[in-house]
Design an enzyme around this catalytic site. Structure first.
Site, mmCIF file in Angstrom:
data_model
loop_
_atom_site.group_PDB
_atom_site.id
_atom_site.type_symbol
_atom_site.label_atom_id
_atom_site.label_comp_id
_atom_site.label_asym_id
_atom_site.label_seq_id
_atom_site.Cartn_x
_atom_site.Cartn_y
_atom_site.Cartn_z
ATOM 1 N N THR A 199 1.051 -5.931 -2.904
ATOM 2 C CA THR A 199 0.470 -7.277 -2.840
ATOM 3 C C THR A 199 1.137 -8.089 -1.724
ATOM 4 O O THR A 199 0.564 -9.062 -1.241
ATOM 5 C CB THR A 199 0.657 -8.018 -4.195
ATOM 6 N N GLU A 200 2.330 -7.675 -1.311
ATOM 7 C CA GLU A 200 3.063 -8.380 -0.253
ATOM 8 C C GLU A 200 2.695 -7.863 1.153
ATOM 9 O O GLU A 200 2.966 -8.525 2.157
ATOM 10 C CB GLU A 200 4.584 -8.219 -0.449
ATOM 11 N N ASN A 201 2.083 -6.691 1.213
ATOM 12 C CA ASN A 201 1.787 -6.093 2.520
ATOM 13 C C ASN A 201 0.675 -6.819 3.291
ATOM 14 O O ASN A 201 0.478 -6.573 4.487
ATOM 15 C CB ASN A 201 1.455 -4.596 2.401
ATOM 16 N N TRP A 202 -0.037 -7.753 2.634
ATOM 17 C CA TRP A 202 -1.046 -8.558 3.350
ATOM 18 C C TRP A 202 -0.399 -9.439 4.408
ATOM 19 O O TRP A 202 -1.086 -9.958 5.291
ATOM 20 C CB TRP A 202 -1.821 -9.445 2.367
ATOM 21 N N ARG B 185 2.911 1.334 15.303
ATOM 22 C CA ARG B 185 3.191 1.557 13.872
ATOM 23 C C ARG B 185 2.068 2.322 13.159
ATOM 24 O O ARG B 185 2.329 3.101 12.250
ATOM 25 C CB ARG B 185 3.389 0.209 13.170
ATOM 26 N N ASP C 88 7.589 4.945 2.157
ATOM 27 C CA ASP C 88 8.132 3.967 3.109
ATOM 28 C C ASP C 88 8.728 4.646 4.352
ATOM 29 O O ASP C 88 9.195 5.776 4.281
ATOM 30 C CB ASP C 88 9.207 3.129 2.405
ATOM 31 N N GLY C 89 8.705 3.907 5.462
ATOM 32 C CA GLY C 89 9.339 4.397 6.691
ATOM 33 C C GLY C 89 8.349 4.828 7.764
ATOM 34 O O GLY C 89 8.756 5.336 8.819
ATOM 35 N N ARG D 269 15.639 -0.168 -2.871
ATOM 36 C CA ARG D 269 15.007 -1.172 -3.743
ATOM 37 C C ARG D 269 13.634 -0.682 -4.201
ATOM 38 O O ARG D 269 13.081 0.268 -3.649
ATOM 39 C CB ARG D 269 14.880 -2.513 -3.011
ATOM 40 N N LEU D 270 13.115 -1.388 -5.218
ATOM 41 C CA LEU D 270 11.815 -1.034 -5.793
ATOM 42 C C LEU D 270 10.655 -1.712 -5.082
ATOM 43 O O LEU D 270 9.526 -1.236 -5.156
ATOM 44 C CB LEU D 270 11.764 -1.462 -7.269
HETATM 45 C C1 IPE Z 1 6.997 -0.926 -0.100
HETATM 46 O O1 IPE Z 1 7.349 -0.835 1.222
HETATM 47 C C2 IPE Z 1 5.503 -0.878 -0.230
HETATM 48 C C3 IPE Z 1 4.884 0.395 0.086
HETATM 49 C C4 IPE Z 1 5.491 1.490 0.423
HETATM 50 C C5 IPE Z 1 3.455 0.420 -0.013
HETATM 51 P P1 IPE Z 1 7.632 -2.124 2.111
HETATM 52 O O2 IPE Z 1 8.027 -1.615 3.448
HETATM 53 O O3 IPE Z 1 6.492 -3.052 2.033
HETATM 54 O O4 IPE Z 1 8.870 -2.771 1.348
HETATM 55 P P2 IPE Z 1 9.993 -3.775 1.866
HETATM 56 O O5 IPE Z 1 9.285 -4.907 2.542
HETATM 57 O O6 IPE Z 1 10.863 -3.012 2.802
HETATM 58 O O7 IPE Z 1 10.731 -4.174 0.630
HETATM 59 C C1 IPE Z 2 5.242 2.133 4.398
HETATM 60 O O1 IPE Z 2 5.798 2.204 5.664
HETATM 61 C C2 IPE Z 2 3.746 1.935 4.436
HETATM 62 C C3 IPE Z 2 3.294 0.659 3.891
HETATM 63 C C4 IPE Z 2 4.057 -0.279 3.400
HETATM 64 C C5 IPE Z 2 1.867 0.417 3.934
HETATM 65 P P1 IPE Z 2 6.226 0.898 6.442
HETATM 66 O O2 IPE Z 2 5.070 0.463 7.266
HETATM 67 O O3 IPE Z 2 6.778 -0.103 5.533
HETATM 68 O O4 IPE Z 2 7.354 1.486 7.398
HETATM 69 P P2 IPE Z 2 8.673 0.745 7.832
HETATM 70 O O5 IPE Z 2 9.399 0.351 6.585
HETATM 71 O O6 IPE Z 2 8.260 -0.445 8.632
HETATM 72 O O7 IPE Z 2 9.410 1.768 8.626
HETATM 73 MG MG MG Z 3 8.676 -0.455 4.862
#
Ligand code: IPE
Ligand code: IPE
Ligand code: MG
Length: 247
Positions: free
Chosen positions: A74-77, A41, A28-29, A201-202
């Site tokens: 599954t939520e990233n869509w 991004r 993440d990040g 968080r998870l």
């Molecule tokens: C968790 O990160 C999913 C992945 C790293 C693939 P997200 O960025 O989607 O999580 P939230 O929305 O901050 O909880």
């Molecule tokens: C994690 O990085 C990658 C995926 C969830 C695919 P993010 O894209 O969630 O990065 P932030 O949280 O917006 O910085």
């Molecule tokens: Mg993120």
């Protein structure tokens, strides 16, 4: 529980005795990494993919037998279509790239419902899983279109089908039965979950498998995550008293 590992390449001196057998990484990040630099991004995702490669190599060097990476939930869509496409294209590149690891005895397993991905990507994933199925040194699991709740619902459907078909008694369903139908059924429970980027968080990652996991959170963004950071997590992990409900 005895912790098995096969430390090597100097890790014996540098790292603690008890390394985790299975590490889960929540990558993440990436977005914030790019934003901080005034970049789109997607640049963050490209950098994050480079970190992925470095960390996989390092885990192999120090002898961690199982590693799981949360790549797409599954939520990233819900994200903008352009961003989703860019992430899928990175999978295309990196899945091909991972073939370079084949000679290095690494098994690849995908966690999640891949049937919702483009057909060419599904085919690449199936080929990669097949081609690496006999490799034993390290198992690399990629969570793509993965959600812990969806995984448990999927297991439940399969168990219900077995009952319906008369292959399983309701009274015989136990924790091991559920485990057998999870995407991770060939791996031990995750010992250590590492989440960079400051979120605590998870986000639906390995929710069943992490029942007794240790957690390591850091403010470092995933593209900036390094083997040195991982060493810090491993040292912290070695100091935790894992009791699993005992004394
Ligand atoms: C968790 O990160 C999913 C992945 C790293 C693939 P997200 O960025 O989607 O999580 P939230 O929305 O901050 O909880
Ligand atoms: C994690 O990085 C990658 C995926 C969830 C695919 P993010 O894209 O969630 O990065 P932030 O949280 O917006 O910085
Ligand atoms: Mg993120």
């Amino acid at each position: 529980m005895a912790i098995f590992n096969n430390k090597k390449n100097g890790a014996e001196e540098r790292l603690p005795e008890n390394l985790p057998q299975h590490i889960g990484f929540i990558m993440d990040g990436n977005g914030r990494w790019a934003k901080k630099r005034g970049l789109p991004r997607t640049f963050g995702h490209t950098e994050g993919a480079k970190t992925f490669r470095k960390i996989v190599r390092y885990c192999k060097d120090i002898g961690i037998p199982y590693i799981s990476f949360y790549a797409f939930s599954t939520e990233n869509w819900k994200r903008p279509k352009d961003e989703v496409n860019a992430i899928m294209n990175l999978f295309r590149e990196y899945i091909i790239d991972v073939r370079n690891y084949l000679s290095e005895n690494t098994r690849m397993i995908f966690l999640g419902d891949i049937s919702e991905l483009d057909e060419d990507l599904q085919q690449k994933i199936r080929d990669l899983e097949y081609d690496t199925k006999d490799y034993k040194e390290m198992t690399l699991m990629m969570a793509v279109n993965y959600g812990g709740r969806a995984e448990i619902a999927n297991a439940t459907r399969q168990i219900a089908q077995k009952v319906k078909d008369g292959e399983l008694e309701i009274s015989d369903i136990n924790e091991n039965t559920v485990n057998d139908f999870l995407y991770t059924h060939e791996a031990p429970d995750v010992d250590l979950i590492i989440r960079p980027s400051g979120e605590l968080r998870l986000s639906n990652f390995l929710i069943w498998q992490s029942a007794y996991a240790e957690y390591y959170f850091t403010d470092v963004l995933w593209p900036d995550f390094t083997p040195k950071e991982l060493d810090k997590a491993l040292i912290e992990f070695s100091k935790r008293g894992r009791r699993f409900g005992g004394v």
